[in-house]
Design a protein around this motif. Structure first.
Motif, PDB file in Angstrom:
ATOM      1  N   THR A  42       0.845  -1.194   0.000  1.00  0.00           N
ATOM      2  CA  THR A  42       0.000   0.000   0.000  1.00  0.00           C
ATOM      3  C   THR A  42       0.879   1.243   0.000  1.00  0.00           C
ATOM      4  O   THR A  42       1.796   1.365   0.812  1.00  0.00           O
ATOM      5  N   LYS A  43       0.614   2.140  -0.903  1.00  0.00           N
ATOM      6  CA  LYS A  43       1.413   3.352  -1.059  1.00  0.00           C
ATOM      7  C   LYS A  43       1.257   4.267   0.151  1.00  0.00           C
ATOM      8  O   LYS A  43       0.187   4.300   0.772  1.00  0.00           O
ATOM      9  N   PRO A  44       2.291   5.022   0.496  1.00  0.00           N
ATOM     10  CA  PRO A  44       2.196   5.962   1.630  1.00  0.00           C
ATOM     11  C   PRO A  44       1.028   6.933   1.449  1.00  0.00           C
ATOM     12  O   PRO A  44       0.775   7.427   0.348  1.00  0.00           O
ATOM     13  N   GLY A  45       0.304   7.148   2.531  1.00  0.00           N
ATOM     14  CA  GLY A  45      -0.808   8.088   2.513  1.00  0.00           C
ATOM     15  C   GLY A  45      -2.107   7.534   1.957  1.00  0.00           C
ATOM     16  O   GLY A  45      -3.127   8.210   1.981  1.00  0.00           O
ATOM     17  N   VAL A  46      -2.085   6.300   1.451  1.00  0.00           N
ATOM     18  CA  VAL A  46      -3.290   5.693   0.881  1.00  0.00           C
ATOM     19  C   VAL A  46      -4.076   5.002   1.986  1.00  0.00           C
ATOM     20  O   VAL A  46      -3.510   4.269   2.797  1.00  0.00           O
ATOM     21  N   ALA A  47      -5.381   5.242   2.015  1.00  0.00           N
ATOM     22  CA  ALA A  47      -6.276   4.551   2.939  1.00  0.00           C
ATOM     23  C   ALA A  47      -7.130   3.580   2.123  1.00  0.00           C
ATOM     24  O   ALA A  47      -7.356   3.783   0.936  1.00  0.00           O
ATOM     25  N   ARG A  48      -7.585   2.529   2.775  1.00  0.00           N
ATOM     26  CA  ARG A  48      -8.353   1.493   2.075  1.00  0.00           C
ATOM     27  C   ARG A  48      -9.624   1.191   2.861  1.00  0.00           C
ATOM     28  O   ARG A  48      -9.830   1.692   3.948  1.00  0.00           O
ATOM     29  N   GLY A  49     -10.429   0.323   2.305  1.00  0.00           N
ATOM     30  CA  GLY A  49     -11.677  -0.067   2.946  1.00  0.00           C
ATOM     31  C   GLY A  49     -12.809   0.826   2.493  1.00  0.00           C
ATOM     32  O   GLY A  49     -13.211   0.783   1.339  1.00  0.00           O
ATOM     33  N   ASP A 101      -2.817   4.521   7.558  1.00  0.00           N
ATOM     34  CA  ASP A 101      -1.459   4.536   8.112  1.00  0.00           C
ATOM     35  C   ASP A 101      -0.735   3.196   7.986  1.00  0.00           C
ATOM     36  O   ASP A 101      -0.139   2.705   8.941  1.00  0.00           O
ATOM     37  N   PHE A 102      -0.787   2.616   6.803  1.00  0.00           N
ATOM     38  CA  PHE A 102      -0.060   1.368   6.552  1.00  0.00           C
ATOM     39  C   PHE A 102       1.440   1.636   6.628  1.00  0.00           C
ATOM     40  O   PHE A 102       1.933   2.586   6.021  1.00  0.00           O
ATOM     41  N   THR A 103       2.165   0.801   7.344  1.00  0.00           N
ATOM     42  CA  THR A 103       3.620   0.889   7.291  1.00  0.00           C
ATOM     43  C   THR A 103       4.082   0.285   5.965  1.00  0.00           C
ATOM     44  O   THR A 103       3.359  -0.527   5.364  1.00  0.00           O
ATOM     45  N   PRO A 104       5.261   0.682   5.480  1.00  0.00           N
ATOM     46  CA  PRO A 104       5.724   0.172   4.175  1.00  0.00           C
ATOM     47  C   PRO A 104       5.786  -1.354   4.101  1.00  0.00           C
ATOM     48  O   PRO A 104       5.585  -1.931   3.029  1.00  0.00           O
ATOM     49  N   ASP A 105       6.025  -2.005   5.240  1.00  0.00           N
ATOM     50  CA  ASP A 105       6.155  -3.463   5.257  1.00  0.00           C
ATOM     51  C   ASP A 105       4.856  -4.184   5.627  1.00  0.00           C
ATOM     52  O   ASP A 105       4.844  -5.396   5.813  1.00  0.00           O
ATOM     53  N   CYS A 106       3.741  -3.462   5.700  1.00  0.00           N
ATOM     54  CA  CYS A 106       2.484  -4.051   6.170  1.00  0.00           C
ATOM     55  C   CYS A 106       1.966  -5.105   5.197  1.00  0.00           C
ATOM     56  O   CYS A 106       1.865  -4.872   3.991  1.00  0.00           O
ATOM     57  N   VAL A 107       1.639  -6.258   5.751  1.00  0.00           N
ATOM     58  CA  VAL A 107       0.887  -7.300   5.046  1.00  0.00           C
ATOM     59  C   VAL A 107      -0.325  -7.590   5.920  1.00  0.00           C
ATOM     60  O   VAL A 107      -0.185  -8.094   7.036  1.00  0.00           O
ATOM     61  N   LEU A 108      -1.499  -7.221   5.419  1.00  0.00           N
ATOM     62  CA  LEU A 108      -2.746  -7.403   6.153  1.00  0.00           C
ATOM     63  C   LEU A 108      -3.481  -8.603   5.567  1.00  0.00           C
ATOM     64  O   LEU A 108      -3.943  -8.572   4.427  1.00  0.00           O
ATOM     65  N   LEU A 109      -3.562  -9.668   6.349  1.00  0.00           N
ATOM     66  CA  LEU A 109      -4.232 -10.903   5.962  1.00  0.00           C
ATOM     67  C   LEU A 109      -5.689 -10.811   6.401  1.00  0.00           C
ATOM     68  O   LEU A 109      -5.973 -10.416   7.533  1.00  0.00           O
TER      69      LEU A 109
END
Length: 134
Positions: A42-49, A101-109
């Motif tokens: 996920t790119k910096p500053g991008v929110a999802r959901g 606020d995803f960190t650059p290494d975030c993997v959300l399962l």
């Protein structure tokens, strides 16, 4: 914590070689698992959901990294930092969810109770509030 946020423990197993977490339907996860997906890169500053589901239930786990979760049932809102591979966030049906606020290494399962069905989504917040009767 409110009734909106429910965390489940995903106990790590392992030894001096490392750790392993076993996820099992109707044991560690409170429903049958019909779909599994993960969000990464996920790119910096991008929110999802920014949606809710009419019937689908989910468990979200940050396998690595972290993200901030916002849950909203139309009456209350709750935020938490999801940052542990041994904690699963149960997201019930009719709960608006946003991920920030995803960190650059975030993997959300994400473990889902149903197969993908576009008709189950509520993608407009005002429509969501009408469905939940607010």
């Amino acid at each position: 914590m409110s009734n909106l946020v429910k965390l489940i423990d995903l106990p790590p197993l392992g030894d001096d070689r490392g750790s392993l977490v076993a996820v099992e339907a109707n044991k560690t996860v409170p429903f049958d698992i019909k779909r599994v997906y993960y969000i990464f890169g996920t790119k910096p500053g991008v929110a999802r959901g920014f949606h809710a589901h009419k019937a689908l239930k989910q468990v979200a786990v940050c396998v690595t990294g972290s993200c901030r979760m916002l849950l909203d049932n139309g009456r209350e809102k709750e935020e938490l930092l999801l940052d542990s591979p041994t904690k699963g966030l149960v997201i019930e049906d009719l709960v608006w969810r946003e991920m920030h606020d995803f960190t650059p290494d975030c993997v959300l399962l994400v473990l889902a109770s149903e197969h993908y069905d576009e008709a189950d989504y509520i993608r407009n917040y005002d429509d969501f509030l009408k469905v939940v009767g607010v």
